[in-house]
Design a protein around this motif. Sequence first.
Motif, PDB file in Angstrom:
ATOM      1  N   GLY A  34       0.970  -0.986   0.006  1.00  0.00           N
ATOM      2  CA  GLY A  34       0.067   0.108   0.097  1.00  0.00           C
ATOM      3  C   GLY A  34       0.868   1.399  -0.105  1.00  0.00           C
ATOM      4  O   GLY A  34       2.019   1.244   0.391  1.00  0.00           O
ATOM      5  N   ALA A  35       0.208   2.220  -0.204  1.00  0.00           N
ATOM      6  CA  ALA A  35       0.977   3.585  -0.289  1.00  0.00           C
ATOM      7  C   ALA A  35       1.291   4.041   1.092  1.00  0.00           C
ATOM      8  O   ALA A  35       1.281   3.405   1.946  1.00  0.00           O
ATOM      9  N   ASN A  36       2.497   4.805   0.847  1.00  0.00           N
ATOM     10  CA  ASN A  36       3.158   5.507   2.023  1.00  0.00           C
ATOM     11  C   ASN A  36       1.722   6.160   3.139  1.00  0.00           C
ATOM     12  O   ASN A  36       0.973   7.013   2.550  1.00  0.00           O
ATOM     13  N   GLY A  37       1.633   5.885   4.331  1.00  0.00           N
ATOM     14  CA  GLY A  37       0.993   6.640   4.877  1.00  0.00           C
ATOM     15  C   GLY A  37      -0.591   5.736   5.030  1.00  0.00           C
ATOM     16  O   GLY A  37      -1.677   6.103   5.644  1.00  0.00           O
ATOM     17  N   LYS A  40       0.322   0.534   7.157  1.00  0.00           N
ATOM     18  CA  LYS A  40       0.993  -0.678   6.941  1.00  0.00           C
ATOM     19  C   LYS A  40       2.007  -0.744   8.471  1.00  0.00           C
ATOM     20  O   LYS A  40       1.717  -1.882   8.897  1.00  0.00           O
ATOM     21  N   ARG A  45       2.693  -2.638  14.245  1.00  0.00           N
ATOM     22  CA  ARG A  45       2.643  -2.106  15.376  1.00  0.00           C
ATOM     23  C   ARG A  45       1.469  -2.567  16.379  1.00  0.00           C
ATOM     24  O   ARG A  45       1.817  -3.101  17.491  1.00  0.00           O
ATOM     25  N   GLN A 197       7.810  -1.780   0.616  1.00  0.00           N
ATOM     26  CA  GLN A 197       7.449  -0.662  -0.472  1.00  0.00           C
ATOM     27  C   GLN A 197       7.714  -1.297  -1.985  1.00  0.00           C
ATOM     28  O   GLN A 197       7.072  -0.942  -2.896  1.00  0.00           O
ATOM     29  N   ALA A 199       6.283  -3.438  -4.021  1.00  0.00           N
ATOM     30  CA  ALA A 199       5.179  -4.229  -4.018  1.00  0.00           C
ATOM     31  C   ALA A 199       5.521  -5.527  -4.962  1.00  0.00           C
ATOM     32  O   ALA A 199       4.934  -6.528  -4.702  1.00  0.00           O
ATOM     33  N   ARG A 214      -5.982   3.855   2.956  1.00  0.00           N
ATOM     34  CA  ARG A 214      -6.229   4.473   4.085  1.00  0.00           C
ATOM     35  C   ARG A 214      -6.717   3.754   5.316  1.00  0.00           C
ATOM     36  O   ARG A 214      -8.161   3.847   5.887  1.00  0.00           O
TER      37      ARG A 214
END
Lengths: 238, 647, 292
Positions: A34-37, A40, A45, A197, A199, A214
């Motif tokens: 998935g995109a940054n932010g 993931k 965590r 990252q 992918a 999101r």
Amino acid sequence: MLLVEDLHAGYGTSEVLTGLSLEVRAGTVVALIGANGAGKTTTMRAVSGALRPSRGRVVLDGRDVQGLDASRIARLGLAHAPEGRKVFGPLTVEDNLLLGAYARLPRFFGFRRRAKSDLDRIYELFPRLRERARQTAGTLSGGEQQMLAIGRALMANPKVMLLDEPSMGLAPVIVQEVFRTIRQLKEAGITLLLVEQFARSALEVADYAYVMERGRIAVHGTPAELHRDERVLSAYLG
Amino acid sequence: MKRLLLIHGAELAVFALLAAVPLAVANPYALGLLTLLAIYGILLIGLDVTVGYLGQINLGHVAFLGLGAYAAGICLTRFGLGLFPALGVATGVGILLGGLLALPALRLEGPQFALATLSFTALSFTFLNEMESLTGGAQGLSLTRPPLFGHDLTPRAFFWLCTVLLAFVWLTMRNLLHSQWGRAFEALRDSAIATDAMGIGAYRHKVAAFALGSGLGGLAGGLYAFNFQYLQPQSFVYDLMVILLLGVVLGGRKSLWGAFVGASIVVLLPNLLSNRHVFLAVSGLGFLLALGSGARGLVRKTTRPFQALAPVVAMGLLVVGGLLVKNTEDWRKAIFALMLFSVVVGLPEGLMGFAARALTRLFRVAPSPLPAPSPLDDVLPLRVADGSAFLELEDLKRHFGGVKAVDGLSMTVRSGQIHGLIGPNGSGKSTAVNVISGLYPPTSGRMRLRGRPLGTGSLYRAAQSGLARTFQNLQLFGELTALENVMVALKGVYRSPIPLVLLGLAKGEERRARADGLALLDLLGLKDQARTRAKDLTYGDQRFLEIARALARKPDLLILDEPAAGLAHPDVQRLIQTIRRIHQRGIAMILIEHHMDVVSELCTLVTVLDGGRVIAEGSPDEVKRHPKVVEAYLGQAGPGDAASEPA
Amino acid sequence: MNALIIGQLAVSGALMGLVYALIAYGFQLTYATSKSINFGQGELVMVSAFFSLTLLDLGVPYALMVPGGLIFGALLGLLVERTGVRLALEEKSEGWVLLTIILGLFFFSAAENIWGRDDRPFPTPLSQNPVQVFGIDITRMEISVAVGVFAIMGLIELFKRRTLLGKAFEAVSADRDAAELMGISATRTVMLSYGLSGAVAALAGILVSPITTVGPTMASAMILKAFSVAVVAGLDSGFGVVLIGMILGALEGLASFYIGSGWREAPGLVLLILALAVRPTGVFGKAGIRKV
């Protein structure tokens, strides 16, 4: 082996995960892309207890571990090689590895003897670490630190291993090496949840993959299925 | 209006009441207590500057009380100075020594700072005790209260003097703390790095604040000397320091009222202990309060179990102990300790913090209305961009030990341009920006801004020379509102010298600053959040607030460090629009970004870094096709290995 | 002759300085795991000394009194961690500074009322005859201080380097979050460090009491110097505190002889403020890189 249901988590007032569900079956490699932010790392965590989820369920080998301390979850068999590697810089490579097995070693004496076979196994996988066993971890190169972080997680003989952005900040050649290692782990039957990252490479090793957008899962399927998905193809594999 | 009326009305009422008491009460003992209340009020307002506003544990305040007291006493007995000159000297001694102590000590954080100030307290005690020729040593120093304008000061007149001084300190401090100074102090506490980067000079503000607080300590010391007319070094030791801290914390930090309430408690405590019935009543009340609030907190799950239970246990100990122990005086310190413990654990915001919230709810006090935003052209004047070389970097290097984070970077940012800086993680983009903005000094290399060498190694100096930046890991002033965040950074509005600010004659520029700040918030689409505390904003809005705050510097060059990191898609669009609008004002920008589409859409020129070196430079389309960039950063569907989009 | 006096003063001072070093080492132990220190450490020294004295008064033999005192000190350390430190650490606030000061105040007051305000002698099984080395008199009590300090510091350092638990200790200090991911409970490690720190404080009390006598204020001057040592040496280096402690002690001995006994505190404090001006992280401390 690992089941996550409707997970919500965040930092302060901002919620990053908004109802995430995924499953990692025993002996498989699952990729989370998935995109940054997109959330993931937050997912990793929240699963390992480094961040306390506000809602949802995390089940590890049939046991609900949501809300437990990270150290507790680790002792129950989940190893997390965190983003940014986080090796213990002032300690030697060998000490780092020994601490990876902290949960199942005697606290005071004799731990070195007990860990001998596991250490040898790791050193066989990463011969470079054997050469550097007495060096402090902080002096290793980025790639070696990543090997150490993976080795340290393996030392726990985990039921599930989380591997967060193992290629981050590494030169392409080293990244190739990292992926070779991941493939080796897969062959050895390690259950792995991988955030990456790159992918395309991640999908090549994975048995199954989830695409995050999101704070929740947007699409999931086998790599072959995702490769057929127009939207995934253009947005993530372009 | 209602709000101002309430606040000022309450202040006026308290001071009028305080001043009127001696007319009704003739008891000299009560008068003595009230005088001490006024003196400690000044003292605690000073302590609150460091403990509350700077957020540092200051264990040196009692030393300034002592040094001020001795300074005034010595001026009087040795040099025959009058009352006001002696008080002036006492204040001066506080400011001077406070500044001198702060210079080294404020480079420390947390426990080390507390240790340093504690050592200063010990050192000043040694000094007062051993300089017998000057201070009389352990024998003490006797003095007689000097006359004022030829009139002898009766205890009652002296009390009025202290009250007037307290009122004066109160007013000036309120003016100061509600001005850009007070905001800067608070900003420092939340993020010293960002304060520097906003051109405020974190270190000198800290030193100034500490010196100011110490000066008030000195003034209180002078009054203390004239009140007791006898000084002993033993009065100014650690024990009193703990009690003073008790006052500030119990009363409530960051509040003049809190300091006042704290002073009353400090003054009244000894009396409370001498009367058994009063003591039992107070401790019983405290126990019930702790029980009530603890139970409430547990039921509503707003407090942790420890936080709810510990005060109950502590107050319970107090009640039981009070019944068992014969002489409560003997257990004075333990009793302080238990009370202080309960408050610190159970009521961290202090009595006034608690009361203020309750009162605001009770009276439904509306905050004062916001002015209309200034026209944007006044805040960010349009500038002409001629495309000339603006920022030039030549062979810039920054090494950390053996790691060559930036290793020979040369690039030129032209005026009015959006210059993209991209590269894989760890390629040195952030380090480069940190060197340019002054966080790290470069290992070697040259930086020129408008042809002149750029100061290195100081965020503050870089900010002064027209650079502004945002931070990848947000560095907002969390406790301040969005508007205040912008106002802290606002450049070119605050011109009044400190005396005018102290006297409250700088309200005009405060209004102007609000209007200007609102204009910038409006530009970033945050106008409706003006009053929201920065830490309560959504993540996306926090990112935008960082940009608004940087714009308040009215920069020539704006550095945006991954502004789109973690933003959802609609916010990314909003970001692109916003950056365009900022660009239209003629501001040059360096944009570090991972989102290639953002870079493509906005940048005129892109520099690509890898391993600390430039591997390509050109228009977005050119670099996208550059083979090295594809290999090191963008990746392609290579033979089975690492290659994909840079997410 | 003059050189002999200087030597005598410096050596006695330096041996006394080892006590400051030991107390400062107690700060380092807790700082390593939690970035916090106990501001009431001096009260721990004093209360443990009183407790040990009481044990002796009750007829407990000397050899049992020492471990008894150490265990008592460790328990006090745990109490401080639980009541004063843990909540603040969980909330990432600096409330622990105030809370440990408050706890110290409480211990002080309790000691005053339980054991009285007067100084009391602390018996020692050692003979009073000094040993002469190069013409310098060294009392047996001073030797016991040196032996005790080096023994416990050596043991703890061995523990840190040779046992897995000790390595966990260092792991928490290097990266708390990563340590948690290894199954190491940071909270328990912090507890352990406070326990150890309390035992160290108790040992300091037992070692120094025969020299200084026992009283509520016995530690108030010492603790200040221990603070100075900790700040000057930095909060990371055990070797640093020993060295700085001995230098400070020696300077202090000389200062009280040449300037006057009232000034004996001064060199430490001046040294402290000077050191801060030059190197805020301490002479042996690690300089951190500011990160954003």
